[in-house]
Enzyme design. Structure first.
Site, PDB file in Angstrom:
ATOM      1  N   ALA A   1       6.408   0.021  -0.432  1.00  0.00           N
ATOM      2  CA  ALA A   1       7.590  -0.469  -1.155  1.00  0.00           C
ATOM      3  C   ALA A   1       7.688  -1.987  -1.077  1.00  0.00           C
ATOM      4  O   ALA A   1       7.982  -2.670  -2.061  1.00  0.00           O
ATOM      5  CB  ALA A   1       8.847   0.175  -0.575  1.00  0.00           C
TER       6      ALA A   1
ATOM      7  N   ILE B   1      -9.684  -4.020   3.778  1.00  0.00           N
ATOM      8  CA  ILE B   1     -10.459  -5.219   4.125  1.00  0.00           C
ATOM      9  C   ILE B   1     -10.656  -5.209   5.636  1.00  0.00           C
ATOM     10  O   ILE B   1      -9.727  -4.887   6.397  1.00  0.00           O
ATOM     11  CB  ILE B   1      -9.705  -6.505   3.683  1.00  0.00           C
ATOM     12  CG1 ILE B   1      -9.305  -6.420   2.190  1.00  0.00           C
ATOM     13  CG2 ILE B   1     -10.552  -7.750   3.955  1.00  0.00           C
ATOM     14  CD1 ILE B   1     -10.429  -6.280   1.189  1.00  0.00           C
TER      15      ILE B   1
ATOM     16  N   TYR C   1       5.728  -0.017   3.815  1.00  0.00           N
ATOM     17  CA  TYR C   1       4.710  -1.020   3.488  1.00  0.00           C
ATOM     18  C   TYR C   1       4.461  -1.025   1.972  1.00  0.00           C
ATOM     19  O   TYR C   1       4.452  -2.083   1.344  1.00  0.00           O
ATOM     20  CB  TYR C   1       3.413  -0.688   4.246  1.00  0.00           C
ATOM     21  CG  TYR C   1       2.259  -1.645   4.017  1.00  0.00           C
ATOM     22  CD1 TYR C   1       2.188  -2.864   4.705  1.00  0.00           C
ATOM     23  CD2 TYR C   1       1.229  -1.344   3.123  1.00  0.00           C
ATOM     24  CE1 TYR C   1       1.126  -3.735   4.508  1.00  0.00           C
ATOM     25  CE2 TYR C   1       0.162  -2.212   2.921  1.00  0.00           C
ATOM     26  CZ  TYR C   1       0.115  -3.410   3.612  1.00  0.00           C
ATOM     27  OH  TYR C   1      -0.936  -4.273   3.415  1.00  0.00           O
TER      28      TYR C   1
ATOM     29  N   LYS D   1       5.193  -4.124  -0.561  1.00  0.00           N
ATOM     30  CA  LYS D   1       4.104  -4.738  -1.337  1.00  0.00           C
ATOM     31  C   LYS D   1       4.349  -4.595  -2.841  1.00  0.00           C
ATOM     32  O   LYS D   1       3.953  -5.473  -3.617  1.00  0.00           O
ATOM     33  CB  LYS D   1       2.761  -4.110  -0.946  1.00  0.00           C
ATOM     34  CG  LYS D   1       2.305  -4.477   0.469  1.00  0.00           C
ATOM     35  CD  LYS D   1       2.120  -5.981   0.637  1.00  0.00           C
ATOM     36  CE  LYS D   1       1.359  -6.352   1.896  1.00  0.00           C
ATOM     37  NZ  LYS D   1       1.257  -7.817   2.080  1.00  0.00           N
TER      38      LYS D   1
HETATM   39  P1  NAP Z   1      -4.262  -9.733  10.012  1.00  0.00           P
HETATM   40  O1  NAP Z   1      -5.629 -10.185  10.366  1.00  0.00           O
HETATM   41  O2  NAP Z   1      -3.552  -8.760  10.876  1.00  0.00           O
HETATM   42  O3  NAP Z   1      -3.355 -11.014   9.783  1.00  0.00           O
HETATM   43  C1  NAP Z   1      -1.957 -10.917   9.598  1.00  0.00           C
HETATM   44  C2  NAP Z   1      -1.409 -12.318   9.624  1.00  0.00           C
HETATM   45  O4  NAP Z   1       0.002 -12.266   9.398  1.00  0.00           O
HETATM   46  C3  NAP Z   1      -1.616 -13.009  10.970  1.00  0.00           C
HETATM   47  O5  NAP Z   1      -1.983 -14.356  10.731  1.00  0.00           O
HETATM   48  C4  NAP Z   1      -0.234 -12.955  11.618  1.00  0.00           C
HETATM   49  O6  NAP Z   1       0.020 -14.054  12.488  1.00  0.00           O
HETATM   50  C5  NAP Z   1       0.638 -13.076  10.380  1.00  0.00           C
HETATM   51  N1  NAP Z   1       1.996 -12.611  10.613  1.00  0.00           N
HETATM   52  C6  NAP Z   1       2.424 -11.418  11.096  1.00  0.00           C
HETATM   53  N2  NAP Z   1       3.771 -11.390  11.161  1.00  0.00           N
HETATM   54  C7  NAP Z   1       4.200 -12.601  10.707  1.00  0.00           C
HETATM   55  C8  NAP Z   1       5.464 -13.196  10.550  1.00  0.00           C
HETATM   56  N3  NAP Z   1       6.599 -12.550  10.854  1.00  0.00           N
HETATM   57  N4  NAP Z   1       5.539 -14.468  10.073  1.00  0.00           N
HETATM   58  C9  NAP Z   1       4.411 -15.146   9.766  1.00  0.00           C
HETATM   59  N5  NAP Z   1       3.164 -14.638   9.895  1.00  0.00           N
HETATM   60  C10 NAP Z   1       3.075 -13.383  10.366  1.00  0.00           C
HETATM   61  O7  NAP Z   1      -4.266  -9.017   8.581  1.00  0.00           O
HETATM   62  P2  NAP Z   1      -5.014  -9.390   7.226  1.00  0.00           P
HETATM   63  O8  NAP Z   1      -5.827  -8.216   6.873  1.00  0.00           O
HETATM   64  O9  NAP Z   1      -5.612 -10.726   7.256  1.00  0.00           O
HETATM   65  O10 NAP Z   1      -3.744  -9.380   6.250  1.00  0.00           O
HETATM   66  C11 NAP Z   1      -3.377 -10.474   5.433  1.00  0.00           C
HETATM   67  C12 NAP Z   1      -2.531  -9.959   4.283  1.00  0.00           C
HETATM   68  O11 NAP Z   1      -3.336  -9.067   3.482  1.00  0.00           O
HETATM   69  C13 NAP Z   1      -1.324  -9.135   4.717  1.00  0.00           C
HETATM   70  O12 NAP Z   1      -0.237  -9.426   3.881  1.00  0.00           O
HETATM   71  C14 NAP Z   1      -1.768  -7.709   4.494  1.00  0.00           C
HETATM   72  O13 NAP Z   1      -0.691  -6.833   4.261  1.00  0.00           O
HETATM   73  C15 NAP Z   1      -2.641  -7.864   3.283  1.00  0.00           C
HETATM   74  N6  NAP Z   1      -3.589  -6.762   3.082  1.00  0.00           N
HETATM   75  C16 NAP Z   1      -4.524  -6.484   4.060  1.00  0.00           C
HETATM   76  C17 NAP Z   1      -5.389  -5.425   3.837  1.00  0.00           C
HETATM   77  C18 NAP Z   1      -6.421  -5.033   4.856  1.00  0.00           C
HETATM   78  O14 NAP Z   1      -7.002  -3.936   4.740  1.00  0.00           O
HETATM   79  N7  NAP Z   1      -6.728  -5.865   5.850  1.00  0.00           N
HETATM   80  C19 NAP Z   1      -5.306  -4.674   2.663  1.00  0.00           C
HETATM   81  C20 NAP Z   1      -4.355  -5.000   1.720  1.00  0.00           C
HETATM   82  C21 NAP Z   1      -3.500  -6.061   1.941  1.00  0.00           C
HETATM   83  P3  NAP Z   1      -0.311 -14.031  14.075  1.00  0.00           P
HETATM   84  O15 NAP Z   1      -1.640 -13.338  14.223  1.00  0.00           O
HETATM   85  O16 NAP Z   1      -0.355 -15.494  14.439  1.00  0.00           O
HETATM   86  O17 NAP Z   1       0.799 -13.308  14.729  1.00  0.00           O
END
Ligand code: NAP
Length: 242
Positions: free
Chosen positions: A153, A184, A151, A155
């Site tokens: 790597a 988050i 993850y 990011k």
């Molecule tokens: P989340 O609620 O789990 O949402 C992830 C989203 O990615 C969902 O809409 C999911 O779609 C979609 N997804 C998963 N696999 C996919 C694929 N192969 N193609 C297209 N869409 C796909 O997580 P989030 O916290 O909102 O995360 C959003 C972004 O922020 C991510 O890139 C994550 O790495 C980053 N981030 C999150 C955090 C945190 O703590 N939450 C921290 C740092 C960075 P479905 O639900 O429709 O399957």
């Protein structure tokens, strides 16, 4: 053309908050999801009260599906002015336990997915000499996380892609930036137990997790004219973690 944005991962916590924020900012929206059809339909119904929004099922690692969503955006909106890459997956494993398939999937969704959407968005933006690309990386892409090597790597690769693409596109007046969130409060962290979440919270100088709405406020800024001179940046939003 009215302002238009395509959001990947719009069914997720940060993506849906971004969609609500951009709808308030007057954007027409292409809402992309991967598996949560019921969730995205609910969101589209809510947002269609104030703007035009359509949904598209897009696995970002699949170029044909990405291209098809942009074609639909071209037909419905005449193009896309802002791309927000929120799609992402996470996985916690010791480095020695990460399989080749785990690694390939992480890279396919995170790195190839970002490559696919950025390349598909550019023809619309270059023609107009205007556009914004906002990639969601992670503080772990900056600092590296134990038990999340693939993850971290992936990011970090998104950060490299963002900085390089920003410099290539600067003469075309297209800004490319990256957000590096800390922890988050979304379903992405539902894999952690209450005790693990509490321990994680105690590591955050501000003593709490961020909300998707706080990240969405930053996305709203980066999607607006207010940030026209901001490009190639990695903007942390992590309560002082890094
Ligand atoms: P989340 O609620 O789990 O949402 C992830 C989203 O990615 C969902 O809409 C999911 O779609 C979609 N997804 C998963 N696999 C996919 C694929 N192969 N193609 C297209 N869409 C796909 O997580 P989030 O916290 O909102 O995360 C959003 C972004 O922020 C991510 O890139 C994550 O790495 C980053 N981030 C999150 C955090 C945190 O703590 N939450 C921290 C740092 C960075 P479905 O639900 O429709 O399957």
């Amino acid at each position: 053309m009215k302002k238009t944005a395509l959001i990947t991962g719009a069914s997720g916590g940060i993506g849906s908050a971004a969609a609500r924020a951009l709808a308030r900012d007057g954007f027409r929206l292409a809402l992309c999801y991967n598996s949560d059809e019921a969730g995205i339909k609910r969101l589209a119904k809510e947002l269609n009260k104030s703007t035009d929004a359509f949904t598209a099922k897009v696995d970002v690692s699949n170029r044909a599906q990405v291209d098809s969503a942009f074609e639909q955006a071209a037909e419905e909106f005449g193009g896309i002015s802002v791309l927000v890459n929120c799609a992402g997956i996470s996985q916690q494993k010791l480095f020695t336990d990460i399989t080749e398939a785990d690694f390939d999937r992480m890279m396919a969704v995170t790195v190839k997915g970002t490559f696919n959407t950025c390349q598909a968005a550019l023809p619309f933006m270059i023609n107009r000499k205007r556009g914004k690309i906002i990639n969601i990386s992670s503080m772990w892409g900056v600092a590296g996380a134990s038990c999340e090597v693939h993850y971290s790597a992936a990011k970090a690769a998104v950060i490299g892609l963002t900085k390089a693409l920003a410099r290539e596109l600067a003469p075309s007046n297209i800004q490319v930036n990256c957000i590096a969130p800390g922890v988050i409060d979304t379903k992405m962290n539902s894999c952690f137990s209450e005790a693990e979440l509490e321990a994680l919270k105690n590591e955050v100088p501000m003593g709490r997790f961020g909300s998707p709405e706080e990240v969405a406020a930053l996305i709203s800024y980066l999607a607006s004219e207010k940030s026209d001179y901001v490009t190639a940046q990695v903007i942390g939003i992590d309560g002082g973690f890094i």
